[in-house]
Enzyme design. Structure first.
Site, PDB file in Angstrom:
ATOM      1  N   SER A 232      -6.406  33.079   3.317  1.00  0.00           N
ATOM      2  CA  SER A 232      -7.707  33.700   2.309  1.00  0.00           C
ATOM      3  C   SER A 232      -7.369  35.074   2.164  1.00  0.00           C
ATOM      4  CB  SER A 232      -9.083  33.458   2.892  1.00  0.00           C
ATOM      5  OG  SER A 232     -10.005  33.943   2.183  1.00  0.00           O
ATOM      6  N   TYR A 245     -15.188  33.222  10.206  1.00  0.00           N
ATOM      7  CA  TYR A 245     -14.245  32.833   9.036  1.00  0.00           C
ATOM      8  C   TYR A 245     -13.129  33.651   8.882  1.00  0.00           C
ATOM      9  CZ  TYR A 245     -12.650  31.100   4.613  1.00  0.00           C
ATOM     10  OH  TYR A 245     -11.730  30.606   3.514  1.00  0.00           O
TER      11      TYR A 245
END
Length: 340
Positions: A232, A245
């Site tokens: 990501s 995360y």
């Protein structure tokens, strides 16, 4: 009359024959050139038109919406595009055998559809409550004429991860592509409110599960196999409210580079994909605040969130044989602001 006056010399005969042949060839070449020109024109007129990426898909503001974790793509508004009606295959992965975690929605679903249409058989892993989305994917894979195997379960459990690989190998008759895509993201504005249980769930889903799956799969991977992980942009530019995360995605980038070095001599390639803001159930099921969701991707140069379908070709390229020198790399798809 002498014979000299009634016959061609051998030299004249050869010269005239040569001229005739050349003329015939030239005459024949004219239609051929014309046909090529027509064919070229036809090819040009049937080529895919240019598409403005800023207007290709819905732009924010998006409707405010929430779903229980882990969310369903089928209930999102607007519904994400995973390439269901747009992706066209060309046999690039013919005969390959792929395991994709999180294959019910998001990038995993886009990869599953693309892989099947490129000729691969596919196992998808997903959380049991995502069954309705998974059924749609299984139908699309089978419609492409490929084997599709659904294996629901909880990636936070080591036993499921090991069993997932065992059943994938048995069902497909081998394994040569692993797409580690499933991820957990739950936004939390205040570190003091982030519980140990929530932190643990994120790490187990995003880091432990790939570790367990890779260990179980390695004995089955032959030279030419590949591992692709979904990272990501959060790995490079973390948001304030995704503390846990973002850490796991930075670790994903790191394990891609580490494993690529370890497995390279075995002929196994390892790469990652680092998306920017992509419209998936991750956001509507607790991964983003409503304010962030409504304006998702609006500040990016393309002015919108990306769609899973826009990343499908990256997952295909990283799995294809012609990417044989690509390993230890992270491919970005950031809408103008992502890294790398």
């Amino acid at each position: 009359m002498s014979s000299d006056n009634n016959t061609f010399s051998r030299r004249e005969l050869v010269a005239n024959l040569g001229a005739g042949i050349a003329g015939a060839a030239l005459t024949a070449a004219v239609p051929a050139v014309a046909e090529q020109t027509v064919a070229g024109t036809q090819s040009a007129t049937t080529a895919a038109p240019f598409v403005d990426p800023t207007t290709k898909y819905p732009k924010p503001p998006y409707p405010g919406q929430t779903q229980p974790w882990p969310g369903l793509a089928s209930k999102m508004n607007p519904r994400p595009d995973h390439g269901e009606s747009s992706y066209k295959g060309s046999g690039r992965l013919l005969g390959r055998k792929a395991l994709i975690t999180g294959g019910d929605s998001g990038m995993g679903r886009a990869a599953a559809i693309a892989y099947a249409r490129e000729g691969a058989d596919v196992v998808i892993s997903y959380y049991p409550t995502e069954e309705s989305d998974a059924v749609e994917v299984i139908e699309l894979i089978r419609a492409a004429g490929r084997k599709a195997i659904p294996l629901p379960g909880d990636l936070r459990e080591e036993s499921y991860c090991k069993d997932l690989v065992t059943k994938a190998v048995a069902g497909l008759g081998g394994l040569d592509i692993i797409v580690s895509n499933a991820g957990r993201q739950q936004e939390c504005e205040d570190l003091l409110q982030l519980t140990t249980e929530a932190f643990d769930a994120t790490l187990k889903t995003n880091l432990y599960a790939p570790f367990w799956i890779f260990k179980a799969a390695l004995p089955h991977l032959q030279p030419g196999s590949c591992i692709i992980a979904t990272a990501s942009e959060q790995a490079y530019d973390p948001g304030a409210n995704v503390y846990d995360y973002a850490q796991t995605k930075a670790a994903t980038v790191n394990f891609v580079k580490s494993l690529a070095k370890q497995l390279g001599p075995k002929g196994i390639r390892v790469n990652g994909v680092a998306p920017g803001p992509i419209w998936t159930p991750l956001q509507v099921s607790g991964g983003a605040t409503q304010e962030h969701l409504i304006h998702y991707g609006q500040k990016y140069p393309l002015g919108r969130a990306g769609q899973p379908a826009e990343l499908a070709s990256i997952y295909v390229q990283l799995a294809a044989n012609d990417a044989s020198y690509t390993t230890g790399n992270i491919y970005g798809a950031g809408g103008g602001m992502g890294q790398p």
